[in-house]
Scaffold this motif. Structure first.
Motif, mmCIF file in Angstrom:
data_model
loop_
_atom_site.group_PDB
_atom_site.id
_atom_site.type_symbol
_atom_site.label_atom_id
_atom_site.label_comp_id
_atom_site.label_asym_id
_atom_site.label_seq_id
_atom_site.Cartn_x
_atom_site.Cartn_y
_atom_site.Cartn_z
ATOM 1 N N TYR A 120 0.863 -1.191 0.000
ATOM 2 C CA TYR A 120 0.000 0.000 0.000
ATOM 3 C C TYR A 120 0.895 1.234 0.000
ATOM 4 O O TYR A 120 1.414 1.648 1.059
ATOM 5 C CB TYR A 120 -0.927 -0.042 1.209
ATOM 6 N N THR A 123 1.215 4.256 2.603
ATOM 7 C CA THR A 123 1.436 3.982 4.025
ATOM 8 C C THR A 123 2.913 4.014 4.396
ATOM 9 O O THR A 123 3.262 3.818 5.568
ATOM 10 C CB THR A 123 0.862 2.607 4.424
ATOM 11 N N ILE A 162 -6.576 -4.528 11.233
ATOM 12 C CA ILE A 162 -6.506 -4.178 9.812
ATOM 13 C C ILE A 162 -6.636 -5.409 8.924
ATOM 14 O O ILE A 162 -7.289 -5.379 7.887
ATOM 15 C CB ILE A 162 -5.180 -3.460 9.491
ATOM 16 N N ILE A 170 -9.160 -4.696 6.120
ATOM 17 C CA ILE A 170 -8.935 -3.839 4.966
ATOM 18 C C ILE A 170 -9.561 -4.404 3.702
ATOM 19 O O ILE A 170 -9.583 -5.622 3.477
ATOM 20 C CB ILE A 170 -7.418 -3.626 4.766
ATOM 21 N N CYS A 175 -5.949 -0.352 -3.174
ATOM 22 C CA CYS A 175 -4.586 -0.354 -2.643
ATOM 23 C C CYS A 175 -4.028 1.048 -2.452
ATOM 24 O O CYS A 175 -3.072 1.245 -1.695
ATOM 25 C CB CYS A 175 -3.660 -1.172 -3.545
ATOM 26 N N PRO A 178 -5.401 3.205 1.599
ATOM 27 C CA PRO A 178 -4.795 3.242 2.937
ATOM 28 C C PRO A 178 -3.688 4.292 3.006
ATOM 29 O O PRO A 178 -2.875 4.417 2.089
ATOM 30 C CB PRO A 178 -4.219 1.828 3.106
ATOM 31 N N SER A 192 -4.817 4.629 8.381
ATOM 32 C CA SER A 192 -6.222 4.712 8.009
ATOM 33 C C SER A 192 -6.433 3.859 6.773
ATOM 34 O O SER A 192 -5.612 3.892 5.851
ATOM 35 C CB SER A 192 -6.614 6.170 7.734
ATOM 36 N N TRP A 193 -7.536 3.105 6.726
ATOM 37 C CA TRP A 193 -7.749 2.175 5.618
ATOM 38 C C TRP A 193 -9.249 1.988 5.362
ATOM 39 O O TRP A 193 -10.058 2.147 6.267
ATOM 40 C CB TRP A 193 -7.108 0.826 5.943
ATOM 41 N N LYS A 201 -14.184 4.247 6.384
ATOM 42 C CA LYS A 201 -12.783 4.066 6.695
ATOM 43 C C LYS A 201 -12.588 3.785 8.188
ATOM 44 O O LYS A 201 -13.331 4.277 9.020
ATOM 45 C CB LYS A 201 -11.977 5.314 6.319
ATOM 46 N N SER A 203 -9.484 3.474 11.344
ATOM 47 C CA SER A 203 -8.172 4.033 11.617
ATOM 48 C C SER A 203 -7.651 3.500 12.938
ATOM 49 O O SER A 203 -8.400 3.007 13.778
ATOM 50 C CB SER A 203 -8.202 5.564 11.657
#
Length: 209
Positions: A120, A123, A162, A170, A175, A178, A192-193, A201, A203
């Motif tokens: 991702y 991130t 997650i 997630i 992709c 996040p 956060s995703w 979302k 987090s």
């Protein structure tokens, strides 16, 4: 539209390092070259045409099949994260012109299973001396003293929210959604995703260092 004569129309990663602009994972001459890195002249982001005697412009292709997803500085060194590993950019001795001004060393490779590799892109965060990011199976940590990314135990036990929790796991389809951020004041990592069960979302935060 071309970019200063090098026929680049897109770049997935753009980063400034040591007075040089780097374009990575580019569309050049109408073709996506996901492992390519192109850089400008020193302190001149308008000069990109290679001249071995007049500038340090150049390009480098990493191993075929690698997609460059991100890049970040750590302890003064630029690290490049791909779908199959991690690379480090070295600066050759001063006075070296042309593409020889930089060297590229692969410091971690996992071409088959892509274990521990960045998945991702948004991130990837740096605390200055460490990098953290989300891979396919968890949150990983990497620094200059490690030979491979690691899953720190206390983060590993926490990131199930997650990756495993049915309500907050997630949604891997998005992709690029996040994101992560590091707060130097609070010394916290924030993630956060998009959750798989809804469009909302989720987090979480973790203390770093």
């Amino acid at each position: 539209t071309t970019f200063y004569g090098i026929n680049v129309t897109q770049a997935r990663v753009v980063v400034q390092y040591q007075g040089v602009m780097f374009l990575m994972n580019v569309v050049q001459d109408g073709v996506r070259v996901s492992s390519r890195i192109i850089w400008s002249d020193l302190n001149d982001p308008t000069t990109w045409i290679v001249s071995p005697t007049d500038n340090i412009c150049g390009f480098q292709d990493l191993t075929y099949g690698e997609d460059i997803l991100g890049a970040a500085v750590m302890t003064g060194v630029l690290y490049i994260y791909t779908t199959r590993g991690i690379w480090r950019i070295g600066i050759n001795s001063s006075g070296v012109s042309g593409a020889a001004a930089f060297s590229f060393q692969q410091v971690y490779a996992e071409p088959k299973n892509q274990a521990g590799c960045l998945t991702y892109p948004n991130t990837l965060v740096s605390t200055g001396s460490d990098h953290y990011y989300m891979a396919r199976d968890g949150i990983y940590h990497f620094n200059v003293y490690l030979t491979a990314p690691e899953r720190i135990d206390w983060i590993h036990r926490a990131d199930g929210v997650i990756y495993k929790n049915a309500d907050t796991a997630i949604n891997a389809i998005y992709c690029g959604a996040p994101v992560a951020q590091y707060s130097a004041i609070a010394k916290e990592l924030w993630f956060s995703w998009p959750s798989a069960g809804s469009c909302s979302k989720a987090s979480a935060s973790a203390v770093a260092g």
